[in-house]
Design an enzyme around this catalytic site. Structure first.
Site, mmCIF file in Angstrom:
data_model
loop_
_atom_site.group_PDB
_atom_site.id
_atom_site.type_symbol
_atom_site.label_atom_id
_atom_site.label_comp_id
_atom_site.label_asym_id
_atom_site.label_seq_id
_atom_site.Cartn_x
_atom_site.Cartn_y
_atom_site.Cartn_z
ATOM 1 N N CYS A 199 34.141 42.074 40.957
ATOM 2 C CA CYS A 199 34.783 42.832 39.879
ATOM 3 C C CYS A 199 34.455 44.311 39.917
ATOM 4 O O CYS A 199 35.307 45.152 39.608
ATOM 5 C CB CYS A 199 34.419 42.245 38.520
ATOM 6 S SG CYS A 199 32.718 42.601 37.995
ATOM 7 N N HIS B 31 30.184 42.726 34.161
ATOM 8 C CA HIS B 31 31.598 42.610 34.519
ATOM 9 C C HIS B 31 32.350 43.848 34.045
ATOM 10 O O HIS B 31 32.269 44.221 32.867
ATOM 11 C CB HIS B 31 32.194 41.345 33.900
ATOM 12 C CG HIS B 31 33.592 41.045 34.340
ATOM 13 N ND1 HIS B 31 33.922 40.763 35.649
ATOM 14 C CD2 HIS B 31 34.763 40.995 33.645
ATOM 15 C CE1 HIS B 31 35.220 40.541 35.747
ATOM 16 N NE2 HIS B 31 35.754 40.680 34.540
ATOM 17 N N ASP C 197 42.351 42.984 33.934
ATOM 18 C CA ASP C 197 41.201 42.456 34.670
ATOM 19 C C ASP C 197 41.729 41.721 35.900
ATOM 20 O O ASP C 197 42.236 40.612 35.795
ATOM 21 C CB ASP C 197 40.388 41.509 33.786
ATOM 22 C CG ASP C 197 39.140 40.970 34.473
ATOM 23 O OD1 ASP C 197 38.961 41.223 35.685
ATOM 24 O OD2 ASP C 197 38.346 40.282 33.808
#
Length: 302
Positions: free
Chosen positions: A80, A119, A134
């Site tokens: 991520c 994250h 995302d």
């Protein structure tokens, strides 16, 4: 650790190169929701969520040019901190009002959120409305499109129904999916399967974050012996009908079947000799260094 040779450092990052990498051939003159949804979807279908650098003896960096060379020019994915950093840069280059946020991933075993923001996600404002983008959680918890930042609204996507919930001091993301159907009886009780249909994914605040905010976390996730990413080699890519995943030596092709209320998990084990071919043919990942697959005991589900 060795630095990944990701291409010529003299070549600056180029938006058109990225758009070609994800197979986007349209116009982005309109900075609207439809364009954002399309770019988001194309990214998750083209660039894998993966942590293979750790298991190839390579160092993962927050340097955006290194990330660009790796993921756009070198047939790789990333985790991520790489994927969403790149995506945030892309959105800003296109002209979208984009803010980086940090989130704390929920641990099902511990029943609580991680103490650190491990994250990275992006918030995008379009016509006065906020959306969460995302492109890098992977497997069945991966968003295909941004979510509107409205508390309690059920937002249906291919993988299931996602909800953002305003808890006052933070926002929470959860998903209700479908039960897994596993044709191969050898994997009926696999630890990679999560039988819970509703899952909390992560929490976040709307406080803007700069890249340096994640520097220590980026180091810890690839060096702490208890880190999930140290204990499992992971590669995941979304497909038009579901997703593919390679965790250690377990390869899975998952087909979403919402009309039947199930997701079909076709799972099998592969040998070390087959890993490179699977990564190349199923994920379009081409490794420069030898992969040492890992699948130690750690909480991770597809």
């Amino acid at each position: 650790m060795v630095e990944l040779n990701s291409g010529p450092s003299c070549c600056k990052m180029n938006l058109d190169e990225y758009l070609k990498r994800i197979g986007f051939h349209g116009s982005y003159d309109k900075l609207d929701l439809a364009t954002l949804k399309l770019i988001h979807r194309q990214h998750v279908m083209s660039i894998p969520f993966e942590n293979l650098s750790i298991h190839c003896g390579e160092k993962i960096t927050m340097d955006l040019e290194v990330i660009f060379n790796k993921m756009v020019r070198s047939s790789r994915g990333g985790w991520c901190l790489e994927n969403n950093s790149l995506f945030g840069w892309v959105l800003r280059q296109m002209g979208y009002d984009t803010t980086t946020l940090g989130s704390r991933v929920f641990s099902p075993t511990g029943g609580e959120y991680h103490s650190e923001e491990t994250h990275l996600i992006n918030k995008v404002i379009i016509d006065g409305k906020a959306y969460i983008a995302d492109v890098s959680f992977g497997v069945s918890l991966q968003l295909w499109e941004p979510l509107e930042l409205i508390s309690g609204k059920e937002q249906s996507q291919a993988a299931g129904v996602f909800r953002l919930i305003d808890k006052g001091d933070m926002w929470m993301l959860e998903k209700t999916g479908r039960k897994p159907e596993v044709p191969n009886p050898e994997f009926a009780k696999s630890s990679l399967l999560d039988k819970k249909q509703t899952q909390v994914i992560y929490s976040f605040t709307l406080e803007p974050r700069e890249p340096y905010h994640f520097s220590q976390v980026n180091h810890d996730l690839q060096s702490d012996p208890t880190s999930l990413f140290i204990n499992k080699s992971i590669c995941s890519l979304q497909t038009p009908t579901g997703f593919r995943a390679l965790v250690g030596w377990t390869y899975s092709e998952v087909t979403f079947k919402p009309e039947e209320g199930v997701d079909v998990y076709d799972m099998r084990n592969v040998t070390d000799d087959a890993l490179e071919e699977i990564l190349r043919e199923k994920f379009n990942v081409k490794l420069q260094n030898k992969l040492k697959a890992v699948n130690k005991k750690a909480c991770y589900t597809l």
